[in-house]
Design a protein around this motif. Structure first.
Motif, PDB file in Angstrom:
ATOM      1  N   PRO A 453       0.904  -1.103   0.026  1.00  0.00           N
ATOM      2  CA  PRO A 453       0.010   0.012  -0.004  1.00  0.00           C
ATOM      3  C   PRO A 453       0.990   1.287   0.049  1.00  0.00           C
ATOM      4  O   PRO A 453       1.761   1.085   0.590  1.00  0.00           O
ATOM      5  CB  PRO A 453      -0.858  -0.171   1.222  1.00  0.00           C
ATOM      6  CG  PRO A 453      -0.868  -1.657   1.843  1.00  0.00           C
ATOM      7  CD  PRO A 453       0.628  -2.114   1.222  1.00  0.00           C
ATOM      8  N   VAL A 454       0.547   2.328  -0.735  1.00  0.00           N
ATOM      9  CA  VAL A 454       1.078   3.446  -0.795  1.00  0.00           C
ATOM     10  C   VAL A 454       0.125   4.773   0.200  1.00  0.00           C
ATOM     11  O   VAL A 454      -0.760   4.584  -0.167  1.00  0.00           O
ATOM     12  CB  VAL A 454       1.448   4.068  -2.117  1.00  0.00           C
ATOM     13  CG1 VAL A 454       2.047   5.542  -2.097  1.00  0.00           C
ATOM     14  CG2 VAL A 454       2.150   3.122  -2.984  1.00  0.00           C
ATOM     15  N   LYS A 455       0.947   5.383   0.758  1.00  0.00           N
ATOM     16  CA  LYS A 455       0.260   6.450   1.649  1.00  0.00           C
ATOM     17  C   LYS A 455      -0.373   7.550   0.614  1.00  0.00           C
ATOM     18  O   LYS A 455       0.659   7.904  -0.306  1.00  0.00           O
ATOM     19  CB  LYS A 455       1.239   7.056   2.503  1.00  0.00           C
ATOM     20  CG  LYS A 455       0.812   8.086   3.700  1.00  0.00           C
ATOM     21  CD  LYS A 455       1.622   8.434   4.535  1.00  0.00           C
ATOM     22  CE  LYS A 455       0.958   9.545   5.625  1.00  0.00           C
ATOM     23  NZ  LYS A 455       1.856   9.998   6.833  1.00  0.00           N
ATOM     24  N   GLN A 456      -1.517   7.742   0.870  1.00  0.00           N
ATOM     25  CA  GLN A 456      -2.172   8.918   0.113  1.00  0.00           C
ATOM     26  C   GLN A 456      -1.494  10.121   0.363  1.00  0.00           C
ATOM     27  O   GLN A 456      -1.461  10.552   1.561  1.00  0.00           O
ATOM     28  CB  GLN A 456      -3.503   8.902   0.120  1.00  0.00           C
ATOM     29  CG  GLN A 456      -4.196   7.237  -0.501  1.00  0.00           C
ATOM     30  CD  GLN A 456      -4.164   7.430  -1.745  1.00  0.00           C
ATOM     31  OE1 GLN A 456      -4.092   8.084  -2.716  1.00  0.00           O
ATOM     32  NE2 GLN A 456      -3.841   5.830  -2.198  1.00  0.00           N
ATOM     33  N   LYS A 457      -1.146  11.007  -0.516  1.00  0.00           N
ATOM     34  CA  LYS A 457      -0.679  12.142  -0.448  1.00  0.00           C
ATOM     35  C   LYS A 457      -2.002  13.209  -0.287  1.00  0.00           C
ATOM     36  O   LYS A 457      -2.840  13.091  -0.989  1.00  0.00           O
ATOM     37  CB  LYS A 457       0.351  12.848  -1.429  1.00  0.00           C
ATOM     38  CG  LYS A 457       1.497  12.113  -1.703  1.00  0.00           C
ATOM     39  CD  LYS A 457       2.366  12.511  -2.799  1.00  0.00           C
ATOM     40  CE  LYS A 457       3.685  12.049  -2.864  1.00  0.00           C
ATOM     41  NZ  LYS A 457       4.533  12.519  -3.753  1.00  0.00           N
ATOM     42  N   LYS A 458      -1.870  14.300   0.633  1.00  0.00           N
ATOM     43  CA  LYS A 458      -3.006  15.067   0.779  1.00  0.00           C
ATOM     44  C   LYS A 458      -2.975  16.308  -0.094  1.00  0.00           C
ATOM     45  O   LYS A 458      -1.938  16.573  -0.754  1.00  0.00           O
ATOM     46  CB  LYS A 458      -3.020  16.039   2.118  1.00  0.00           C
ATOM     47  CG  LYS A 458      -3.215  15.180   3.274  1.00  0.00           C
ATOM     48  CD  LYS A 458      -2.874  15.949   4.772  1.00  0.00           C
ATOM     49  CE  LYS A 458      -3.135  14.757   5.945  1.00  0.00           C
ATOM     50  NZ  LYS A 458      -2.935  15.641   7.318  1.00  0.00           N
ATOM     51  N   ALA A 459      -4.172  16.428  -0.894  1.00  0.00           N
ATOM     52  CA  ALA A 459      -4.171  17.503  -1.824  1.00  0.00           C
ATOM     53  C   ALA A 459      -3.974  18.770  -1.547  1.00  0.00           C
ATOM     54  O   ALA A 459      -4.262  19.056  -0.310  1.00  0.00           O
ATOM     55  CB  ALA A 459      -5.757  17.447  -2.270  1.00  0.00           C
TER      56      ALA A 459
END
Length: 459
Positions: A453-459
């Motif tokens: 899994p890849v950590k989602q980057k905040k927009a």
């Protein structure tokens, strides 16, 4: 002729700044009072009468000795008043030896010499010359004859210059003591009954007053503060260290050596720095103890090496290690550990209530509890005996020449037969026959092309 021993142990010990009665503070692992009681018992006294006061119930419950009885001093009105409480318990004749419960290192030889100096007919005082006599009663003589003891607070400047002092210990003909105790008065600066006033009474009655001296000052040093307790501890430990070195033990640094019980050593024993020995410890010939070890109630066999930072605590059951074993570093042996010859117990291994036969090895990160381990067993890293089911303890039996792989759980009760092999990572809940391989673990799965899994980057 009867010998009664009276031990003064009623004081509060205000300067100790502690809720624990002063005589229960520990020196070399035993209370101050217990040291004195053991010396008294070695003299073969007919009665040992301990005078308690502050914390009496706690004191009386904490100590023991043959022929011991207690009397209480309530309130505490001086040393004479204390002995008055013991007077009805003394034999009608014979000798009474008076000791102090906060002066723990009086030797039996010195106490015996004091009784002999009394001889049932003289008042014998234990005295010593001190460079600083502050706080002690001064011995006033007329030539060689002792004429009086003057308490420090009541002494004149000339009397305070006297260096010979009374140590608080004396031997007295019992019949005379009873007579003199009845005559004590409290017309002094403190309004207390001083036992030392009987010296003047003896002189007036024509009873010879003689003095005896201890072999060393440490025998008469009392404890009134934590600082004095620590100083006396180091003096005592130095004495013990010298005694062991004179017997052939090699201490890396005698200033960093503590015996809080009884240590018995064979020939060519070596002990590194900061080691503590508690309870009953026996080290056989050629034992080497590494730095920073704590060993309590244990027997260590000849040629064994205890590596640094090992903790052995046999408690009531005791712990034993055979000959030419290697223990530690950072190992822990608990009550009931019985290790045979040439056993290896490595770093972060704990053994409790278990026997390991000759040549068995548990070299790192393991637990053996309630186990019987055969010869030449190899016990892998991270392996444990699960000996407790939440209510009861159960035993694990491991036969000779068993190999237990790393990270195994042996769920007791379980038996591994001679020569069995346990695959790494196994949880064993059933007996394993001799010569068998047992593997009990989940099947390995491999997923090709799997993506983490890849950590989602905040927009």
């Amino acid at each position: 002729m009867a010998l009664d021993i009276v031990i003064m142990a009623a004081g509060k010990g205000t300067r100790m700044k502690s809720s624990l009665p002063k005589v229960l503070h520990k020196l070399a692992g035993r209370s101050l009072l217990q040291h004195v009681l053991e010396t008294a018992a070695s003299l073969g006294a007919d009665r040992i009468i301990t005078i308690t006061g502050h914390g009496a119930e706690q004191v009386e419950a904490a100590v023991q000795a043959p022929h011991l009885q207690f009397v209480r001093q309530m309130p505490q009105l001086g040393t004479g008043h204390a002995v008055q409480q013991a007077a009805p318990s003394l034999h009608a004749d014979g000798t009474t030896l008076i000791l102090n419960g906060d002066v723990p290192l009086i030797r039996a030889e010195t106490a015996r010499a004091l009784v002999e100096a009394c001889g049932g007919e003289r008042l014998a005082l234990l005295t010593i010359e001190l460079a600083d006599a502050t706080g002690y009663g001064r011995i006033v003589r007329d030539g060689e004859a002792v004429r009086a003891i003057v308490e420090h607070k009541d002494a004149t400047p000339a009397q305070r210059a006297i260096r010979e002092v009374y140590t608080g210990m004396m031997a007295v003909p019992t019949a005379r003591l009873r007579q003199w105790l009845a005559q004590l008065r409290c017309d002094n600066a403190q309004g207390e009954y001083y036992l030392t006033d009987i010296v003047a009474m003896a002189v007036a009655d024509g009873v010879p007053v003689v003095a005896a001296q201890p072999a060393a000052e440490v025998e008469v040093l009392g404890v009134n503060s934590p600082v004095q307790l620590a100083e006396l501890e180091r003096l005592h430990q130095r004495t013990l260290a010298v005694r062991h070195m004179d017997a052939g033990v090699r201490l890396a640094d005698p200033a960093r050596f503590d015996v809080r019980g009884t240590l018995t050593c064979g020939a060519d024993v070596e002990i590194d720095v900061n080691c503590v020995f508690e309870g009953e410890v026996t080290l056989a010939d050629n034992v080497r103890i590494g730095a920073n070890c704590v060993i309590r109630n244990a027997r260590i066999g000849a040629g064994t090496v205890i590596h640094p930072f090992t903790h052995i605590d046999g408690e009531a059951l005791g712990a034993t290690v055979g000959e030419r074993a290697l223990i530690g570093p950072f190992a822990r042996l608990r009550p009931g550990a019985e290790l045979g010859d040439e056993v290896h117990i490595g770093n972060f291994v704990e053994v409790k209530n278990s026997t390991l036969a000759r040549g068995a090895k548990a070299n790192h990160l393991a637990y053996l509890g309630d186990a019987t381990v055969g010869e030449r067993v190899n016990y892998g890293a991270g392996s444990i005996t699960a000996n407790y089911d939440g209510a009861n303890k159960h035993r694990t039996t491991i036969g000779a020449d068993v190999h237990v792989g790393s990270n195994c759980v042996l769920v007791a009760p379980v038996t591994l037969g001679n020569g069995a092999t346990i695959g790494g990572g196994s949880t064993i809940t059933k007996d394993v026959p001799a010569g068998s391989l047992a593997v009990a673990r989940g099947k390995q799965m491999v997923l090709d092309g799997w993506t983490r899994p890849v950590k989602q980057k905040k927009a």
